[in-house]
Design a protein around this motif. Structure first.
Motif, PDB file in Angstrom:
ATOM      1  N   THR A 138      30.707  46.792  57.223  1.00  0.00           N
ATOM      2  CA  THR A 138      29.596  47.450  57.898  1.00  0.00           C
ATOM      3  C   THR A 138      29.265  46.717  59.200  1.00  0.00           C
ATOM      4  O   THR A 138      29.341  45.480  59.264  1.00  0.00           O
ATOM      5  CB  THR A 138      28.349  47.499  56.984  1.00  0.00           C
ATOM      6  OG1 THR A 138      27.339  48.240  57.656  1.00  0.00           O
ATOM      7  CG2 THR A 138      27.794  46.112  56.667  1.00  0.00           C
ATOM      8  N   ASP A 162      27.774  51.716  49.066  1.00  0.00           N
ATOM      9  CA  ASP A 162      28.958  50.984  49.532  1.00  0.00           C
ATOM     10  C   ASP A 162      30.110  51.022  48.543  1.00  0.00           C
ATOM     11  O   ASP A 162      31.161  50.428  48.776  1.00  0.00           O
ATOM     12  CB  ASP A 162      28.579  49.530  49.842  1.00  0.00           C
ATOM     13  CG  ASP A 162      27.755  49.463  51.113  1.00  0.00           C
ATOM     14  OD1 ASP A 162      26.571  49.836  51.069  1.00  0.00           O
ATOM     15  OD2 ASP A 162      28.313  49.092  52.154  1.00  0.00           O
ATOM     16  N   TYR A 199      26.183  65.043  56.900  1.00  0.00           N
ATOM     17  CA  TYR A 199      25.380  64.244  55.980  1.00  0.00           C
ATOM     18  C   TYR A 199      24.159  63.706  56.707  1.00  0.00           C
ATOM     19  O   TYR A 199      24.252  63.217  57.832  1.00  0.00           O
ATOM     20  CB  TYR A 199      26.238  63.082  55.454  1.00  0.00           C
ATOM     21  CG  TYR A 199      25.512  62.150  54.511  1.00  0.00           C
ATOM     22  CD1 TYR A 199      25.343  62.489  53.176  1.00  0.00           C
ATOM     23  CD2 TYR A 199      25.002  60.934  54.960  1.00  0.00           C
ATOM     24  CE1 TYR A 199      24.672  61.628  52.306  1.00  0.00           C
ATOM     25  CE2 TYR A 199      24.333  60.077  54.102  1.00  0.00           C
ATOM     26  CZ  TYR A 199      24.172  60.432  52.776  1.00  0.00           C
ATOM     27  OH  TYR A 199      23.513  59.581  51.920  1.00  0.00           O
ATOM     28  N   HIS A 217      19.562  61.572  52.528  1.00  0.00           N
ATOM     29  CA  HIS A 217      20.741  61.272  51.699  1.00  0.00           C
ATOM     30  C   HIS A 217      21.314  62.551  51.086  1.00  0.00           C
ATOM     31  O   HIS A 217      21.756  62.566  49.949  1.00  0.00           O
ATOM     32  CB  HIS A 217      20.416  60.250  50.600  1.00  0.00           C
ATOM     33  CG  HIS A 217      19.666  59.060  51.103  1.00  0.00           C
ATOM     34  ND1 HIS A 217      20.268  58.049  51.814  1.00  0.00           N
ATOM     35  CD2 HIS A 217      18.354  58.730  51.011  1.00  0.00           C
ATOM     36  CE1 HIS A 217      19.359  57.140  52.132  1.00  0.00           C
ATOM     37  NE2 HIS A 217      18.191  57.530  51.661  1.00  0.00           N
ATOM     38  N   ARG A 245      23.585  44.726  61.606  1.00  0.00           N
ATOM     39  CA  ARG A 245      23.114  45.673  60.604  1.00  0.00           C
ATOM     40  C   ARG A 245      21.587  45.672  60.531  1.00  0.00           C
ATOM     41  O   ARG A 245      20.949  46.717  60.433  1.00  0.00           O
ATOM     42  CB  ARG A 245      23.739  45.315  59.246  1.00  0.00           C
ATOM     43  CG  ARG A 245      23.277  46.136  58.069  1.00  0.00           C
ATOM     44  CD  ARG A 245      23.900  47.534  58.067  1.00  0.00           C
ATOM     45  NE  ARG A 245      23.328  48.321  56.996  1.00  0.00           N
ATOM     46  CZ  ARG A 245      24.004  48.752  55.944  1.00  0.00           C
ATOM     47  NH1 ARG A 245      25.280  48.521  55.823  1.00  0.00           N
ATOM     48  NH2 ARG A 245      23.412  49.462  55.011  1.00  0.00           N
ATOM     49  N   GLN A 263      19.133  45.178  50.188  1.00  0.00           N
ATOM     50  CA  GLN A 263      20.271  46.069  49.994  1.00  0.00           C
ATOM     51  C   GLN A 263      21.584  45.359  50.346  1.00  0.00           C
ATOM     52  O   GLN A 263      22.599  45.533  49.673  1.00  0.00           O
ATOM     53  CB  GLN A 263      20.102  47.308  50.877  1.00  0.00           C
ATOM     54  CG  GLN A 263      21.115  48.389  50.578  1.00  0.00           C
ATOM     55  CD  GLN A 263      20.942  49.596  51.486  1.00  0.00           C
ATOM     56  OE1 GLN A 263      20.573  49.466  52.642  1.00  0.00           O
ATOM     57  NE2 GLN A 263      21.215  50.757  50.942  1.00  0.00           N
TER      58      GLN A 263
END
Ligand code: UZR
Ligand code: MG
Length: 247
Positions: free
Chosen positions: A34, A80, A108, A113, A163, A181
């Motif tokens: 990521t 993930d 998406y 979500h 991130r 997270q």
């Protein structure tokens, strides 16, 4: 002529200079952790390939929508993990596009979500298809459709810093939830699934989008491949036919 028996009418119309020649798109996979700079690398490749038709397909588009139940506990959902993606549909997409067809890619929504149920992104047939995502090398069937596999390798501290910035600034999240997270899902999944898929890469690019030398070399290679690729691989006899026939 020696190879006339191998030439069907459709094969005969193919020629290196013929714009109607049947071409198989060149498929590039771009993976990495990521916030490693995957999207930046893809954007830079696309910019430099301006004389070709290039499309970018993001694995994020193939996230499964969360059920009402899962949405209630979104903090427990592992985005993930390979199972978070609809890999069968991703495979279908790459197969169809590789055969020269267009595809309706799902949309998406990262906020809800969920998938937009009634709209798609129409992705047209192209010369180059770039498939980007944290886990695009995970499934062997998808991997096998790629002509070139690139892994963007950026240090974990740089990725985490990016991130945090991205999720707080662009996605309106608070820093504690981002860190939570990251520790609970993002890092373990990187160690378990993303990093082990690095071994499938043909090229590993350190420092992502900052690595201009690597990007220049990749673009040069794609240019070379696009010159040969369309004919040599699909119709190995075409050049022989061309030199003996007047079409
Ligand atoms: P990149 N992701 C979300 O945060 N929310 C979603 O609805 C779907 C995905 C995150 C996902 C992953 N995970 O780390 C990241 N988490 O998007 C992959 N947690 O995107 O390759 O651009 O970093
Ligand atoms: Mg990205």
């Amino acid at each position: 002529p020696p190879s006339s028996s191998t030439a069907s009418p459709s094969h005969r119309s193919a020629s290196a200079s013929d714009s109607n020649a049947p071409k198989q798109p060149f498929v590039i996979g771009v993976s990495g952790g990521t916030a490693s700079g995957k999207t930046t690398v893809c954007d830079m490749i696309i910019q430099q390939l301006h004389d070709h038709r290039v499309v970018l397909v993001n694995q994020d588009s193939f996230y499964r929508g969360l059920t009402a139940e899962e949405s209630k506990r979104v903090h427990e959902y592992n985005f993930d993990h390979p199972d978070a993606f609809d890999t069968e549909q991703l495979l279908d997409c790459v197969q169809k596009m590789r055969s020269g067809h267009s595809y309706q890619v799902p949309i998406y929504d990262f906020k809800s979500h969920r998938r937009c149920s009634d709209s798609f992104r129409q992705v047209n047939a192209s010369d180059v298809i770039i498939l980007e995502g944290i886990l695009v090398f995970h499934d062997q069937r998808v991997r096998n459709l790629m002509n070139m596999k690139i892994f963007v390798d950026t240090d974990a501290d740089v990725r985490l810093a990016r991130r945090i910035r991205r999720d707080t600034v662009e996605r309106g999240r608070d820093i504690n939830s981002v860190l939570e997270q990251y520790a609970k899902f993002v890092k373990p999944a990187f160690d378990d699934f993303v990093l082990p898929s690095k071994k499938y890469a043909d090229l590993i690019i350190p420092r992502g989008g900052d690595n201009h030398v690597a990007i220049d070399l990749i673009v040069q290679h794609i240019h070379t491949k696009l010159g040969q690729h369309d004919l040599c691989k699909i119709y190995p006899n075409v050049y022989v036919i061309q030199s003996t026939f007047q079409i």
